[in-house]
Write a protein that holds these residues in place. Structure first.
Motif, short mmCIF file in Angstrom:
data_model
loop_
_atom_site.label_atom_id
_atom_site.label_comp_id
_atom_site.label_asym_id
_atom_site.label_seq_id
_atom_site.Cartn_x
_atom_site.Cartn_y
_atom_site.Cartn_z
N ARG A 6 44.11 -46.30 -64.49
CA ARG A 6 45.02 -47.35 -64.24
C ARG A 6 45.10 -47.65 -62.52
O ARG A 6 45.59 -46.86 -61.79
CB ARG A 6 46.61 -47.11 -64.71
N ASP A 8 43.69 -50.81 -59.43
CA ASP A 8 43.08 -51.97 -58.96
C ASP A 8 41.39 -51.90 -59.37
O ASP A 8 40.95 -51.21 -58.80
CB ASP A 8 43.31 -52.39 -57.52
N GLU A 10 39.06 -54.25 -58.99
CA GLU A 10 38.36 -54.76 -57.85
C GLU A 10 38.13 -53.51 -56.84
O GLU A 10 36.94 -53.26 -56.24
CB GLU A 10 38.79 -55.59 -57.15
N ASP A 41 43.99 -52.82 -64.41
CA ASP A 41 44.93 -53.05 -63.34
C ASP A 41 46.18 -53.14 -63.77
O ASP A 41 46.59 -54.03 -64.45
CB ASP A 41 44.45 -54.48 -62.81
N LYS A 43 49.02 -54.25 -62.37
CA LYS A 43 49.79 -55.60 -62.12
C LYS A 43 49.21 -56.63 -62.96
O LYS A 43 50.06 -57.36 -63.37
CB LYS A 43 49.48 -55.88 -60.46
N SER A 44 48.08 -57.03 -63.41
CA SER A 44 47.66 -58.01 -63.79
C SER A 44 47.05 -57.54 -65.19
O SER A 44 47.11 -58.60 -66.24
CB SER A 44 46.31 -58.64 -63.07
N GLY A 45 47.13 -56.38 -65.85
CA GLY A 45 46.40 -56.08 -66.98
C GLY A 45 45.29 -56.45 -67.25
O GLY A 45 44.76 -55.88 -68.22
N ARG A 46 44.42 -56.65 -66.16
CA ARG A 46 42.98 -57.06 -66.48
C ARG A 46 42.24 -55.65 -66.76
O ARG A 46 42.60 -54.55 -66.11
CB ARG A 46 42.51 -57.44 -64.99
N LYS A 47 41.41 -55.31 -67.65
CA LYS A 47 40.71 -54.37 -67.86
C LYS A 47 38.93 -54.53 -67.62
O LYS A 47 38.54 -55.73 -67.73
CB LYS A 47 40.65 -54.21 -69.45
N GLU A 67 33.98 -57.20 -67.26
CA GLU A 67 35.34 -57.48 -67.19
C GLU A 67 35.86 -57.94 -68.74
O GLU A 67 35.22 -58.77 -69.14
CB GLU A 67 35.71 -58.37 -65.99
#
Length: 69
Positions: A6, A8, A10, A41, A43-47, A67
């Motif tokens: 968990r 960022d 990027e 991520d 904050k965004s929940g992006r995996k 992504e």
């Protein structure tokens, strides 16, 4: 077994690029069917799925990722 990290995504990929010469985005790669890492991520929940690619002799030659949105 896949490890979930968990942080960022990027920044994680930038750090991988600093340590490994070859980092590729390969969405259809067979190596991503069972990834080594899934970076989430918070904050965004992006995996992002990340796998290390190695030759038969065991030498690491690169990293592939995709992504998930």
């Amino acid at each position: 077994m896949t490890t979930v990290i968990r942080r960022d995504a990027e920044r994680f990929l930038r750090e991988l690029r600093a340590h490994y010469g070859d980092v590729w985005r390969m969405p259809t790669s067979k190596y991503l069917s069972k990834p080594d890492f899934v970076v989430v991520d918070p904050k965004s929940g992006r995996k992002t799925k990340v796998s290390f690619v190695s030759l038969d002799d065991g030498e690491v030659v690169g990293v592939v990722y995709d992504e998930l949105g």
